[in-house]
Write a protein that holds these residues in place. Sequence first.
Motif, PDB file in Angstrom:
ATOM      1  N   MET A 103       9.851  -6.594   4.240  1.00 29.31           N
ATOM      2  CA  MET A 103      10.754  -5.560   3.749  1.00 29.31           C
ATOM      3  C   MET A 103      10.872  -4.430   4.774  1.00 29.31           C
ATOM      4  O   MET A 103      11.971  -3.893   5.013  1.00 29.31           O
ATOM      5  CB  MET A 103      10.261  -5.009   2.414  1.00 29.31           C
ATOM      6  N   ILE A 104       9.756  -4.053   5.401  1.00 28.50           N
ATOM      7  CA  ILE A 104       9.800  -3.034   6.453  1.00 28.50           C
ATOM      8  C   ILE A 104      10.688  -3.506   7.594  1.00 28.50           C
ATOM      9  O   ILE A 104      11.504  -2.742   8.138  1.00 28.50           O
ATOM     10  CB  ILE A 104       8.377  -2.713   6.955  1.00 28.50           C
ATOM     11  N   LEU A 105      10.559  -4.783   7.977  1.00 24.80           N
ATOM     12  CA  LEU A 105      11.383  -5.335   9.055  1.00 24.80           C
ATOM     13  C   LEU A 105      12.861  -5.289   8.701  1.00 24.80           C
ATOM     14  O   LEU A 105      13.692  -4.849   9.516  1.00 24.80           O
ATOM     15  CB  LEU A 105      10.956  -6.777   9.346  1.00 24.80           C
ATOM     16  N   SER A 147       0.856  -1.177   0.000  1.00 34.61           N
ATOM     17  CA  SER A 147       0.000   0.000   0.000  1.00 34.61           C
ATOM     18  C   SER A 147       0.900   1.237   0.000  1.00 34.61           C
ATOM     19  O   SER A 147       2.111   1.144   0.229  1.00 34.61           O
ATOM     20  CB  SER A 147      -0.896   0.017   1.232  1.00 34.61           C
ATOM     21  N   SER A 148       0.307   2.408  -0.238  1.00 38.57           N
ATOM     22  CA  SER A 148       1.118   3.631  -0.256  1.00 38.57           C
ATOM     23  C   SER A 148       1.741   3.886   1.108  1.00 38.57           C
ATOM     24  O   SER A 148       2.881   4.360   1.207  1.00 38.57           O
ATOM     25  CB  SER A 148       0.258   4.821  -0.669  1.00 38.57           C
ATOM     26  N   TRP A 154       6.685   3.558   4.739  1.00 38.66           N
ATOM     27  CA  TRP A 154       7.415   2.939   5.846  1.00 38.66           C
ATOM     28  C   TRP A 154       8.676   2.242   5.339  1.00 38.66           C
ATOM     29  O   TRP A 154       9.728   2.288   5.986  1.00 38.66           O
ATOM     30  CB  TRP A 154       6.535   1.943   6.588  1.00 38.66           C
ATOM     31  N   ILE A 155       8.585   1.578   4.187  1.00 32.86           N
ATOM     32  CA  ILE A 155       9.777   0.945   3.614  1.00 32.86           C
ATOM     33  C   ILE A 155      10.860   1.987   3.363  1.00 32.86           C
ATOM     34  O   ILE A 155      12.046   1.759   3.616  1.00 32.86           O
ATOM     35  CB  ILE A 155       9.420   0.209   2.300  1.00 32.86           C
ATOM     36  N   LEU A 156      10.450   3.158   2.896  1.00 30.00           N
ATOM     37  CA  LEU A 156      11.407   4.208   2.582  1.00 30.00           C
ATOM     38  C   LEU A 156      12.041   4.812   3.827  1.00 30.00           C
ATOM     39  O   LEU A 156      13.255   4.999   3.885  1.00 30.00           O
ATOM     40  CB  LEU A 156      10.726   5.314   1.767  1.00 30.00           C
ATOM     41  N   LEU A 181       8.608   7.233  16.540  1.00 33.81           N
ATOM     42  CA  LEU A 181       7.728   6.377  15.750  1.00 33.81           C
ATOM     43  C   LEU A 181       6.250   6.774  15.853  1.00 33.81           C
ATOM     44  O   LEU A 181       5.573   6.864  14.824  1.00 33.81           O
ATOM     45  CB  LEU A 181       7.950   4.913  16.132  1.00 33.81           C
ATOM     46  N   PRO A 182       5.690   7.032  17.057  1.00 36.15           N
ATOM     47  CA  PRO A 182       4.297   7.481  17.087  1.00 36.15           C
ATOM     48  C   PRO A 182       4.099   8.827  16.391  1.00 36.15           C
ATOM     49  O   PRO A 182       3.076   9.052  15.731  1.00 36.15           O
ATOM     50  CB  PRO A 182       3.986   7.589  18.592  1.00 36.15           C
ATOM     51  N   PHE A 183       5.071   9.714  16.544  1.00 37.43           N
ATOM     52  CA  PHE A 183       4.966  11.023  15.906  1.00 37.43           C
ATOM     53  C   PHE A 183       4.869  10.880  14.390  1.00 37.43           C
ATOM     54  O   PHE A 183       4.008  11.488  13.739  1.00 37.43           O
ATOM     55  CB  PHE A 183       6.176  11.877  16.295  1.00 37.43           C
ATOM     56  N   ILE A 184       5.753  10.049  13.829  1.00 39.20           N
ATOM     57  CA  ILE A 184       5.747   9.854  12.375  1.00 39.20           C
ATOM     58  C   ILE A 184       4.515   9.084  11.928  1.00 39.20           C
ATOM     59  O   ILE A 184       3.935   9.378  10.874  1.00 39.20           O
ATOM     60  CB  ILE A 184       7.027   9.131  11.933  1.00 39.20           C
TER      61      ILE A 184
END
Length: 538
Positions: free
Chosen positions: A120-122, A62-63, A68-70, A229-232
């Motif tokens: 991939m995120i991991l 998803s977008s 998150w991957i980036l 992380l919560p902020f983003i």
Amino acid sequence: MTDDNDDEGSPMSAANLSPESRAGRREWIGLGVLVLPSMLLFMMLTILFLAIPHMAADLAPSSTEMLWILDIYGFLMAGFLVAMGTLADRIGRRKLLVIGAAVFGVVSILAAYTDEPAMMILWRAILGIAAATQMPSTLGLIFTMFRDAKQRGIAIGVWAAGISAGVALGPLLSGILLEAFTWRATFLVAVPVMAVVVIGAPLLLPEHRDTNAGRLDLVSVLLLLATLLPFIYGIKALAKDDPLAVALLTVAVGLGFGAWFVIRQLRSDAPLLDVRLFANRTVSGALGVFILAASALGGVYLLFTQYLQLVADLSPLETGLAILPGAALLVVVSVVAPIIARRVRPGYVIAFGLAVQVIGYLMLTQVESTSGLPLLIASFIVLYPAVNPAMAFTTDLVVGSVPPEKAGAGSGLSTTANDLGISLGVALLGSIGIAAYRSEIDGTLPSGLPAEAAASAKDSMDGAVAAAGALPADLSAAVLEPARAAFTSGLNLAAIVAAVIAAAGAILAAVRLRHVPPTGSAKAGQDSDTKSDEAETV
């Protein structure tokens, strides 16, 4: 991080060094082993920009997953940098550098052959942590190896130039790799680099550990991550259809943990991050300016590379070549800016560069989806090199304006600001671009589209391209035209926000750093205002 010269008992200077203490051939070759991973680790912040369409086609994220991957890499790298600096002082900088390089190489292989967005995120998250284990050691070992002030200044300049080159050349290298291979090669390119570090570091680099290093405050590490992380996540939620209250609450949670983190550092005798350094106006001004400049550029850089591929329909190699003129001019500016700063106050040089950036961002607001390519490239040539003064002077301003025993902490702050600024820009301006895209495309797609194709096209530009590829030619064009117009509107809006951010950075530099004298002045390094700042910091 603790002082890199604690084991010597007192700060070293060019005046009290014997000729034997000056760096020789071994140290300068060793500098290459330190610059190489630094360049690669920051290259990994931008190398996936061109690979996004290809990854999207294979992984179908998803977008939000793609964002998150980036940027999970950059945020975890920033979140662990200071902690890893403390750990490096305890177990040895060279040892932690080698461990981080080995982990980075292995995980890069795992990421290259991953087919699930969640995995991939991991892997990108682990790569961010592995990057954080290396960066403090690279700069810390420079302080250890180069005791002569003039040599150390040259070495730090080479190190900083390597980082700038990594950020600049990431998309170009990505374009070359994508032309010859697949997106998986953008991960595999790290393997030989990390192999050089693992083999070369024990041969060329000295070990350094500080027996007086403080303990690693795991609670503070967790609080820092609980801030970022919560902020983003909240910022990203604002770009989706999530309830506004949820997004704002998540941002508030991150800010709450941030306040807790600051209070804990102020009360600690051995803080993970010495927030008292921000009382020094040169430190706070330089870091604030750079975070603003990097945030504006990081987000626009992402959208710029996507426009080249998804709207202008350039190949990855053509996209990389389109970036090359701006990158080449960046190198020229990196040579000229320090020369100018010998006669003009660095704060004014930085402010002028950011003002030029504002012009470039405003040019981007006029780009159109059908005939905007020449203006797009011209605007990038204007804005991209102009960020160099902010990038080039930050480390020297920060490290040079704190007491010698806090140079390590100052360099850690500078590196964190560099990394965090780019990642914040990707998250913030990337989310603004997505939100504008979804708002603009709603109701403009042709009727009669399959439900799955319509949903994919409404989610992101990548989704629209993927959906169009599976449709008849007439329907494909009817999907791509409004999608490209919607994406361009998102780029225009993000450019407006970037212009405001860069303007704020220019004003901050001109006001907050105006007391710093030109580097060629006899007062450089002895300015009374700076000295009073140092007293405040102590």
